[in-house]
Design a protein around this motif. Structure first.
Motif: not given
Length: 308
Positions: A218-223, A225-245
């Motif tokens: 559904y989300g294509g290239w996605r990331i 991230i779990r934060d320090i407040f027990n929340i998951y952040h979802y990034y979808g439909h991305m074109n690509g990632y930073s090289d060092d990630l």
């Protein structure tokens, strides 16, 4: 508390004081037990953020069940450390007053330290001890990730935020959480779509750890991230990632993690089935289950902060 960005000067001073008090307690327990302070900070932070109500915020929020603290046979909940030990309770005296009080922050942390040390002092030992205590993989993963963030920044008062798309570029968004979606079966839209041109930088909104990267139907290239407040952040439909990630990497607000694209709704590499945009979703974990909630009000706040 989790998304607080305003308040009186006195309220801000009080908040600083409680963070300082917590850090002092974490460091004291580290000195007593040789377990790094950031593990205690992460456990405490996790438990604070699974509570339904934090109006009466405690200095330390770790809540060890009474039957474990006092021992099964200690029905009177006698705090004398010798009585607790007789009944095989886990409660310990961290303050040196002869009592193991589940409401005393020093006793709570010293007790948790001893629970961790039952498995050993190494990082792997601590992960095993956390699993034995919580019996849940996501809880262990969240605590370990949060400890990595606290270790990286040597700080527990990490409340800065950023908007997920660079505000220096053209973009637009509306509240699309809960809208119907048909691809893959009827479902609701669990996020906010931020429309922008291909290649617009995408940023971390929060302090956290990269939990997942790769293709999603559904989300294509996605990331994720779990934060320090027990929340998951979802990034979808991305074109690509930073090289060092990479997975396991600690990030902070403003870190560029990739760029806007139009990937998804098909096998790996599928792109162009919809206009380029970032799908941004947020999921809360209460220690038992995880659910989606509307990110739109928070995006509005973070947008104002970013533009200031």
């Amino acid at each position: 508390m989790i998304f607080s960005y305003s308040g009186t000067l006195n309220a801000e001073d009080d908040e600083e004081d409680i963070y300082d008090e917590r850090m002092a307690l974490f460091k004291k327990t580290e000195a007593l037990t040789q377990i790094p302070w950031y593990y205690f900070a992460a456990i405490d932070n996790f438990e604070r953020n699974i509570k339904e109500n934090d109006d009466d915020e405690q200095v330390i929020s770790i809540d060890i069940p009474a039957d474990r603290w006092f021992g099964i046979g200690n029905s009177a909940m006698i705090k004398d450390k010798r009585i607790i030990e007789f009944f095989n309770g886990v409660g310990k005296d961290g303050s040196g007053n002869g009592k193991a009080d589940p409401n005393d922050p020093e006793d709570i942390l010293y007790t948790m330290a001893n629970i961790l040390l039952e498995s050993g002092p190494t990082k792997d030992d601590i992960k095993i001890a956390l699993w034995n205590y919580y019996k849940r993989d996501l809880t262990v993963q969240t605590i370990i990730n949060t400890s990595k963030v606290f270790k990286e920044f040597q700080e527990i008062n990490l409340t800065n935020r950023d908007f997920p798309v660079s505000t220096e570029y053209n973009y637009s968004y509306n509240n699309t959480w809960g809208d119907r979606r048909g691809f893959g079966g009827l479902r609701i839209h669990e996020g906010t779509d931020i429309f922008a041109d291909h290649g617009t930088p995408v940023k971390s909104t929060t302090y956290g750890v990269v939990e997942i990267m790769g293709w999603n139907l559904y989300g294509g290239w996605r990331i994720g991230i779990r934060d320090i407040f027990n929340i998951y952040h979802y990034y979808g439909h991305m074109n690509g990632y930073s090289d060092d990630l990479k997975v396991g990497q600690v990030v902070q607000p403003g870190d560029v993690i990739g760029s806007v694209g139009s990937t998804g709704y098909g096998p790996p590499g599928t792109s162009g089935k919809f206009p380029p945009h970032l799908h941004y979703g947020m999921y809360k974990d209460n220690g038992e289950r995880e659910w989606s909630f509307d990110p739109y009000p928070f995006l509005q706040k973070w947008e104002r902060i970013a533009k200031e």
